[in-house]
Scaffold this motif. Structure first.
Motif, short mmCIF file in Angstrom:
data_model
loop_
_atom_site.label_atom_id
_atom_site.label_comp_id
_atom_site.label_asym_id
_atom_site.label_seq_id
_atom_site.Cartn_x
_atom_site.Cartn_y
_atom_site.Cartn_z
N ASN A 7 29.58 12.74 -19.52
CA ASN A 7 29.92 13.58 -18.20
C ASN A 7 29.76 13.23 -16.88
N LEU A 8 30.17 13.99 -15.74
CA LEU A 8 29.81 13.97 -14.64
C LEU A 8 29.69 14.90 -13.90
N ILE A 9 29.02 15.76 -12.47
CA ILE A 9 28.81 17.01 -11.88
C ILE A 9 28.89 16.07 -10.53
N GLU A 10 29.96 16.57 -9.56
CA GLU A 10 30.19 16.40 -8.70
C GLU A 10 28.96 16.98 -7.13
N LEU A 11 28.61 16.56 -6.46
CA LEU A 11 28.02 17.50 -6.14
C LEU A 11 28.20 16.43 -4.61
N VAL A 12 27.98 17.80 -3.02
CA VAL A 12 28.29 17.45 -2.01
C VAL A 12 27.18 16.78 -1.52
N LYS A 13 27.17 15.04 -0.79
CA LYS A 13 26.32 14.11 -0.47
C LYS A 13 25.42 15.05 1.69
N ASN A 14 26.35 15.53 1.77
CA ASN A 14 26.30 16.13 3.17
C ASN A 14 26.83 17.26 3.32
N MET A 19 28.72 21.18 7.06
CA MET A 19 28.87 22.88 7.58
C MET A 19 29.08 22.93 9.00
N LYS A 20 28.82 21.86 9.92
CA LYS A 20 29.43 21.99 11.05
C LYS A 20 30.57 21.38 11.22
N GLY A 21 31.58 21.77 9.94
CA GLY A 21 33.09 20.70 9.87
C GLY A 21 33.04 19.69 9.88
N GLY A 22 31.85 19.15 9.70
CA GLY A 22 32.37 17.46 9.15
C GLY A 22 33.17 16.63 8.00
N GLU A 23 33.21 16.19 7.52
CA GLU A 23 34.12 15.33 6.04
C GLU A 23 34.00 15.84 5.06
N VAL A 24 33.69 15.84 4.13
CA VAL A 24 33.14 16.59 3.13
C VAL A 24 33.07 15.00 2.39
N GLU A 25 31.04 14.64 1.72
CA GLU A 25 31.37 13.88 0.69
C GLU A 25 30.87 13.75 -0.23
N ILE A 26 31.59 13.35 -1.07
CA ILE A 26 31.29 13.82 -2.86
C ILE A 26 30.58 12.25 -3.42
N GLU A 27 29.34 13.18 -3.87
CA GLU A 27 28.40 12.22 -4.68
C GLU A 27 28.58 12.30 -6.54
N LYS A 28 28.91 11.35 -6.88
CA LYS A 28 29.24 11.86 -8.41
C LYS A 28 28.37 11.12 -9.29
N ILE A 83 20.84 20.54 -7.12
CA ILE A 83 21.92 21.72 -6.93
C ILE A 83 22.75 22.85 -6.73
N TYR A 84 21.19 23.76 -5.83
CA TYR A 84 21.41 25.27 -5.39
C TYR A 84 22.13 24.57 -3.91
N GLU A 85 21.68 23.65 -3.42
CA GLU A 85 22.17 22.89 -1.92
C GLU A 85 23.52 22.15 -2.03
N ARG A 86 23.84 21.31 -2.97
CA ARG A 86 24.86 21.15 -3.28
C ARG A 86 26.05 20.90 -4.16
N LEU A 87 25.76 22.42 -4.75
CA LEU A 87 26.82 22.60 -5.83
C LEU A 87 27.64 23.31 -5.40
N HIS A 88 29.35 23.08 -4.89
CA HIS A 88 30.22 24.13 -4.15
C HIS A 88 30.30 25.13 -4.97
N ALA A 89 29.74 26.97 -4.54
CA ALA A 89 29.37 27.82 -4.72
C ALA A 89 30.39 28.36 -5.84
#
Length: 120
Positions: A7-14, A19-28, A83-89
């Motif tokens: 199974n996989l989980i995706e976390l936001v890399k950046n 939060m400053k308007g940048g492009e989302v990078e996903i880390e699998k 998880i708390y900082e990089r998983l989309h709420a």
């Protein structure tokens, strides 16, 4: 047994950039190729605890879920704080429950199934 389910989980890399308007990078992150059956038993116990412990607060439940996913299912590939900082709420709680369901019952998320169908 060579075709073990994962199974996989995706976390936001950046998250700071996003939060400053940048492009989302996903880390699998993929589960390890082998998850001991003990983790399945512990996942079932976790579900039981979350459902029956009327004294446990919602934040304690979140902590137990995040800790279990990070340390038991993904064997420390990332931390509970990740998880708390990089998983989309908006989907976070469901994502954590899906991870535990995967271990307890072998149910892969639809995202994982779709990803494997395209890239597997």
């Amino acid at each position: 047994m060579a075709n073990l389910k994962r199974n996989l989980i995706e976390l936001v890399k950046n998250p700071e950039e996003v939060m400053k308007g940048g492009e989302v990078e996903i880390e699998k992150h993929w589960t390890p190729a082998f998850i001991p059956f003990r983790v399945c038993r512990d996942a079932i116990q976790l579900f039981d605890d979350l459902e029956t412990d009327t004294e446990m607060t919602e934040t304690d439940k979140f902590d137990k879920l995040a800790d279990f996913v990070a340390n038991e299912i993904y064997a420390g590939k990332f931390t509970k704080d990740d998880i708390y900082e990089r998983l989309h709420a908006p989907d976070g709680k469901n994502v954590l429950y899906e991870q535990v369901l995967f271990v307890a019952h072998g149910q892969q998320s639809n995202d994982t199934k779709n990803y494997l169908a395209k890239n597997g």
